[in-house]
Design a protein around this motif. Structure first.
Motif, mmCIF file in Angstrom:
data_model
loop_
_atom_site.group_PDB
_atom_site.id
_atom_site.type_symbol
_atom_site.label_atom_id
_atom_site.label_comp_id
_atom_site.label_asym_id
_atom_site.label_seq_id
_atom_site.Cartn_x
_atom_site.Cartn_y
_atom_site.Cartn_z
ATOM 1 N N GLY A 116 66.867 22.111 51.442
ATOM 2 C CA GLY A 116 67.967 22.455 52.334
ATOM 3 C C GLY A 116 68.804 23.621 51.846
ATOM 4 O O GLY A 116 69.481 24.282 52.644
ATOM 5 N N PHE A 117 68.760 23.892 50.550
ATOM 6 C CA PHE A 117 69.529 25.014 49.992
ATOM 7 C C PHE A 117 69.091 26.359 50.565
ATOM 8 O O PHE A 117 69.853 27.327 50.521
ATOM 9 N N MET A 118 67.881 26.423 51.100
ATOM 10 C CA MET A 118 67.388 27.695 51.627
ATOM 11 C C MET A 118 68.154 28.127 52.874
ATOM 12 O O MET A 118 68.080 29.310 53.261
ATOM 13 N N ARG A 119 68.891 27.207 53.491
ATOM 14 C CA ARG A 119 69.722 27.597 54.638
ATOM 15 C C ARG A 119 70.811 28.572 54.235
ATOM 16 O O ARG A 119 71.348 29.296 55.083
ATOM 17 N N HIS A 120 71.152 28.563 52.952
ATOM 18 C CA HIS A 120 72.232 29.419 52.472
ATOM 19 C C HIS A 120 71.708 30.658 51.744
ATOM 20 O O HIS A 120 72.478 31.375 51.114
ATOM 21 N N VAL A 121 70.403 30.873 51.802
ATOM 22 C CA VAL A 121 69.788 32.011 51.115
ATOM 23 C C VAL A 121 69.224 32.973 52.150
ATOM 24 O O VAL A 121 68.570 32.550 53.115
ATOM 25 N N THR A 167 61.307 31.826 45.894
ATOM 26 C CA THR A 167 62.647 31.275 45.690
ATOM 27 C C THR A 167 62.703 29.784 46.002
ATOM 28 O O THR A 167 63.333 29.000 45.279
ATOM 29 N N CYS A 168 62.040 29.364 47.069
ATOM 30 C CA CYS A 168 62.100 27.959 47.494
ATOM 31 C C CYS A 168 61.556 27.029 46.415
ATOM 32 O O CYS A 168 62.212 26.037 46.071
ATOM 33 N N TRP A 169 60.391 27.323 45.873
ATOM 34 C CA TRP A 169 59.773 26.419 44.906
ATOM 35 C C TRP A 169 60.494 26.454 43.566
ATOM 36 O O TRP A 169 60.639 25.413 42.904
ATOM 37 N N VAL A 170 60.993 27.619 43.168
ATOM 38 C CA VAL A 170 61.799 27.695 41.951
ATOM 39 C C VAL A 170 63.076 26.875 42.132
ATOM 40 O O VAL A 170 63.501 26.132 41.237
ATOM 41 N N GLY A 171 63.674 26.999 43.310
ATOM 42 C CA GLY A 171 64.895 26.243 43.600
ATOM 43 C C GLY A 171 64.664 24.747 43.634
ATOM 44 O O GLY A 171 65.491 23.973 43.153
ATOM 45 N N ARG A 172 63.547 24.316 44.179
ATOM 46 C CA ARG A 172 63.250 22.883 44.229
ATOM 47 C C ARG A 172 63.128 22.293 42.822
ATOM 48 O O ARG A 172 63.695 21.238 42.526
ATOM 49 N N ALA A 173 62.379 22.971 41.963
ATOM 50 C CA ALA A 173 62.221 22.487 40.585
ATOM 51 C C ALA A 173 63.559 22.473 39.868
ATOM 52 O O ALA A 173 63.890 21.527 39.140
ATOM 53 N N ARG A 226 72.564 34.938 48.133
ATOM 54 C CA ARG A 226 73.312 33.802 48.689
ATOM 55 C C ARG A 226 74.175 34.264 49.850
ATOM 56 O O ARG A 226 74.831 35.320 49.787
ATOM 57 N N ILE A 227 74.187 33.498 50.938
ATOM 58 C CA ILE A 227 75.074 33.743 52.072
ATOM 59 C C ILE A 227 76.367 32.993 51.785
ATOM 60 O O ILE A 227 76.390 31.759 51.778
ATOM 61 N N ILE A 228 77.445 33.724 51.525
ATOM 62 C CA ILE A 228 78.696 33.115 51.085
ATOM 63 C C ILE A 228 79.745 33.214 52.191
ATOM 64 O O ILE A 228 80.126 34.317 52.598
#
Length: 267
Positions: free
Chosen positions: A165-170, A178-184, A250-252
């Protein structure tokens, strides 16, 4: 002219980068160094940075970035700039943001003390801060709230590891991996945040700061797990890489309290 909220956004980006550097070094130290070299977590990584040429200046910049990141998380907790809403899930997320703000303010304080050459700076800083909180009125309650917030944050980190779900902000322009690195990274961070949050709750219950474990001690407590420890350490290193990527992509949202709606700052 750059308004104040824009400055906080850029400080938050520096904070993401600093967070990335801390986790990158921490994961590397956990995988390659002795147990004592990662006992204090962020403090150990700051001491490594302090030893390089111009290290104190680097740490002061890092502290400023961590304060900016903490203010961004505080805005998310108080003003709901991430639009989590008022459901129990939304409230849990906002408590987690509040706990994150406190954690990163402690990190900024540690970095500043190490840069200034304060005696004993960075040594068991988590227990020192917890002891200070316990000495104030309702300190046990405050410490318990932060501990509960970290446990909630750990659950959200674990959920993100599963759902991404963090990818909604990327930004969609971020690298494909990025997705798989973020998941780990989120999975590993969920483990250590749960250990730290539980230690804070125990400390609040018994009223003793020695129950608190730092980020480094939480990692060291996993060493007997063998492969599990190495997976968590590698995951923290990957979370550092993920944080460095999100510092750029990151979308801030605007950290100022919403007046005429919310706007998102994208780059």
């Amino acid at each position: 002219m750059v308004d104040k909220s824009e400055k906080v956004v850029w400080l938050a980006r520096v904070g993401f980068a600093v967070r990335g550097l801390v986790y990158l070094l921490l994961g590397y130290l956990a995988l390659t160094a002795r147990k004592a070299d990662v006992d204090d977590g962020a403090g150990d990584t700051f001491r490594v940075l302090n030893a390089i040429p111009g290290g104190p200046v680097v740490l002061y910049v890092a502290a400023a970035g961590l304060v900016g990141y903490a203010l961004y998380r505080l805005s998310a907790a108080l003003f709901d700039i991430e639009r989590k809403g008022t459901s129990w899930k939304g409230r849990a997320a906002r408590v987690g943001y509040l706990a994150s703000a406190v954690v990163h303010l402690v990190m900024a304080w540690t970095a500043t003390r190490i840069a200034s050459g304060a005696r004993g700076a960075g040594k068991d800083s988590s227990a020192q801060m917890a002891g200070g909180v316990l000495d104030i009125p309702f300190g046990e309650t405050l410490l318990g709230v932060v501990g509960a917030g970290l446990l909630m944050a750990a659950l959200l980190q674990a959920r993100n590891a599963v759902t991404a779900g963090f990818m909604r902000h990327v930004s969609s322009r971020a690298p494909a991996f990025t997705c798989w690195v973020g998941r780990a990274g989120h999975a590993a961070r969920a483990v250590v945040m749960a250990l730290i949050g539980w230690s804070l709750l125990r400390s609040a219950w018994v009223g003793q700061s020695r129950e608190v474990v730092s980020l480094g001690k939480a990692i060291n407590n996993l060493r007997d797990m063998g492969l599990g420890f190495h997976l968590v350490a590698a995951g923290l290193l990957l979370f550092g890489i993920f944080s460095l990527i999100t510092a750029r992509y990151r979308i801030i949202p605007d950290p100022a309290p919403p007046m005429k709606g919310l706007r998102a700052i994208r780059i």
